[in-house]
Design a protein around this motif. Structure first.
Motif, short mmCIF file in Angstrom:
data_model
loop_
_atom_site.label_atom_id
_atom_site.label_comp_id
_atom_site.label_asym_id
_atom_site.label_seq_id
_atom_site.Cartn_x
_atom_site.Cartn_y
_atom_site.Cartn_z
N ALA A 52 -7.63 0.64 -0.02
CA ALA A 52 -6.33 1.21 0.34
C ALA A 52 -5.39 1.29 -0.86
O ALA A 52 -4.21 1.61 -0.68
CB ALA A 52 -5.69 0.37 1.45
N GLY A 53 -5.89 1.00 -2.05
CA GLY A 53 -5.06 1.12 -3.25
C GLY A 53 -4.15 -0.06 -3.51
O GLY A 53 -3.18 0.05 -4.28
N GLY A 79 -1.43 1.65 3.48
CA GLY A 79 -1.15 1.44 4.89
C GLY A 79 -1.80 2.46 5.80
O GLY A 79 -2.49 3.40 5.35
N MET A 80 -1.55 2.30 7.11
CA MET A 80 -2.15 3.18 8.13
C MET A 80 -1.11 3.58 9.17
O MET A 80 -0.26 2.77 9.53
CB MET A 80 -3.31 2.45 8.83
N ASP A 81 -1.23 4.81 9.65
CA ASP A 81 -0.41 5.23 10.78
C ASP A 81 -1.19 4.97 12.07
O ASP A 81 -2.30 4.42 12.04
CB ASP A 81 0.00 6.70 10.65
N THR A 126 3.08 2.96 6.61
CA THR A 126 2.95 3.85 5.46
C THR A 126 4.34 4.27 5.01
O THR A 126 5.35 3.95 5.66
CB THR A 126 2.13 5.11 5.81
N LYS A 127 4.40 5.02 3.93
CA LYS A 127 5.68 5.52 3.46
C LYS A 127 6.32 6.47 4.47
O LYS A 127 7.54 6.58 4.55
CB LYS A 127 5.52 6.24 2.12
N TRP A 168 7.33 -0.85 0.74
CA TRP A 168 7.41 0.34 1.58
C TRP A 168 6.13 0.61 2.36
O TRP A 168 6.13 1.40 3.30
CB TRP A 168 7.74 1.56 0.72
N HIS A 169 5.05 -0.01 2.00
CA HIS A 169 3.79 0.27 2.69
C HIS A 169 2.84 -0.90 2.49
O HIS A 169 2.93 -1.64 1.50
CB HIS A 169 3.15 1.57 2.17
N GLY A 170 1.93 -1.06 3.42
CA GLY A 170 0.96 -2.15 3.33
C GLY A 170 0.40 -2.52 4.69
O GLY A 170 0.72 -1.89 5.71
#
Length: 508
Positions: A52-53, A79-81, A126-127, A168-170
């Motif tokens: 996931a970077g 992250g994931m939606d 996610t962002k 902001w994401h994770g």
């Protein structure tokens, strides 16, 4: 030909249609019996974070007094939606991995987690999408495949709790009902945590060493008080390079051999000979030497096999210095196949045939390399005249990971001994430290903490110089057990000198 009248054998099985047979809900139960070790399960979750970077991953043990309540793996990946999370939580749901992904079968998150926990919760953001969550409870999933949707408010609260990592994401993976936690008896939590974290440090440090060697990737292990959120322990994982010796055991190594393997092509193999009797953790600290000789196989820079000969020969003591690095070909093939738990590689006989034909640029053969490794081992066994350092009680909690690693590299460790730990406590002003021989604790006077930290923030692994020096001076008191007049006088002397030195510092 479908039917051979001569033999009466039907070569093709005739069919009259098809029927969809989805797995029964009881299939979820099989995920709890995949044989994942604890360290391998956590490594699988870290693999997902890398895919996931993520640049930062934190493994957090949540503790309430003497009780361990949950485990979290937190990352700052993309992250994931909702839709992506549904796929991630579906058994075998992941499709179309990228060519460099560490994931492989689409079952790791679920199988790794449910092998150790009664409930798996995944919360992500996610962002461009708000935080969202799903939760598998084993008992419920086994009955009807029902996956819970986590309350949106709770999702955001947990994301906010760890905004120092996620930003902001994770993603946060939460394990509840961790079965090994329930086996910890009263008063044994510290010991359990230390032993578990030590094993986890070694496993992650070894299998992910190429990633940990990069300046932009970090894994930390923390123990967190679930009520106060205070960090009770914090350890940064250091890379353990299985080829990280300072000088090779034999001149001219490492060498690259090329093996012509049918069905794959030319496969390069980097053959190393370790220096004999190396004290380094990368040699002695990753398991029995007889199991660590042989092939170290990587897939996309992730170590998936740490030693072993894959049936090509039997492990022998005089090959203990032989280690060979192989990077699996990126293209699919029928020769190498990864195990589901990513803890080994299966090979076909084509691999063994290719080994026998492997040569380096100078024409040296692979069997000749093994002979060189054996000769190096036997010659060292005959010499064996160097000074031997005494085995020591291992260093433990309170020391920075890098310092602990150096101490373990330089000093052989006593097996089965509780480690020496360091704690800041209230002590009389006339001492900088005292010791508890029974509990293997060095107590440091928190009144003088600032003198050793200066303007740096205090933390569980602070004052490295003081702790390192005291470990070297005091370790024998734990190894030798009962006090003696001479050792007590030594400690009184050191305290007198240190108190005066500290007061000089504070008066400046």
């Amino acid at each position: 030909m479908a039917y051979d009248s001569g033999t009466g054998w039907q070569y093709e099985v005739p069919t009259s249609g098809s029927k969809r047979l989805p797995p029964a809900a009881r299939y979820m139960e099989s995920l709890t019996h995949q044989g994942y070790g604890f360290e391998a399960a956590i490594a699988d979750l870290v693999d997902n974070a890398i895919d996931a970077g993520a640049r930062n991953v934190v493994v957090s043990f949540l503790r309430d007094d003497d009780r361990l309540v949950s485990l979290l793996v937190i990352d700052d990946g993309h992250g994931m939606d909702d839709e992506t999370l549904d796929v991630a939580m579906t058994v075998g749901g992941r499709q179309g991995y990228s060519t460099t992904a560490l994931g492989h079968f689409g079952a790791g998150l679920k199988a790794a987690s449910l092998s150790h926990a009664d409930a798996l919760t995944v919360i992500s953001r996610t962002k461009r999408s708000p935080s969202t969550g799903r939760r598998w409870v084993t008992a419920q999933a086994q009955s009807d495949f029902t996956c819970d949707i986590v309350d949106a408010r709770y999702c955001q609260d947990l994301i906010d709790r760890y905004d120092g990592v996620i930003g902001w994401h994770g993603t946060i993976v939460r394990w509840d009902g961790v079965r090994s936690f329930s086996t910890v008896t009263t008063g044994q939590t510290d010991r359990y945590l230390n032993e578990t974290i030590e094993r986890l440090e070694t496993h992650l440090g070894l299998y992910l060493h190429r990633f940990l060697s990069r300046p932009d990737f970090h894994i930390d292990i923390v123990v967190e008080d679930v009520r106060t959120r205070a960090e009770l322990d914090h350890r940064g994982i250091e890379a353990i390079d299985p080829f990280g010796y300072r000088v090779p055991g034999r001149a001219g190594f490492p060498r690259v051999y090329t093996a012509p393997i049918e069905g794959v092509g030319k496969v390069p193999m980097t053959a190393h000979i370790w220096p004999p009797k190396s004290p380094l953790v990368a040699f002695r600290g990753i398991g029995p030497l007889a199991e660590r000789q042989g092939f170290y196989i990587y897939r996309h820079d992730r170590l998936v096999q740490a030693g072993g000969w894959n049936g090509t020969r039997t492990g022998e003591t005089h090959h203990n210095l032989a280690r060979i690095a192989i990077d699996l070909p990126s293209q699919p093939n029928d020769v190498f196949s990864l195990t589901v738990k990513k803890d080994g590689v299966n090979v076909t006989p084509a691999f063994a045939r290719g080994l026998e034909q492997a040569v380096d640029d100078a024409g040296n053969t692979f069997p000749a390399y093994l002979a060189d490794a054996e000769t190096t081992y036997r010659d060292a066994a005959r010499r064996s005249t160097e000074i031997q350092r005494k085995d020591v009680v291992p260093p433990g909690k309170g020391l920075p990971p890098k310092l602990k690693r150096t101490l373990r590299d330089e000093l052989p460790q006593l097996e089965g001994e509780d480690p020496v730990i360091f704690r800041w406590e209230s002590l009389p002003s006339e001492v900088v430290f005292d010791i508890d021989r029974d509990e293997h604790v060095v107590r440091l006077n928190k009144e003088y903490r600032q003198a050793f930290n200066g303007d740096r923030r205090a933390g569980s692994n602070d004052a490295a110089v003081l702790k390192g020096m005291l470990y070297l001076l005091l370790e024998k008191n734990f190894r030798l057990g009962r006090s003696s007049a001479q050792r007590d006088d030594e400690m009184a002397l050191w305290n007198s000198v240190l108190v005066t030195a500290v007061r000089c510092e504070l008066e400046r």
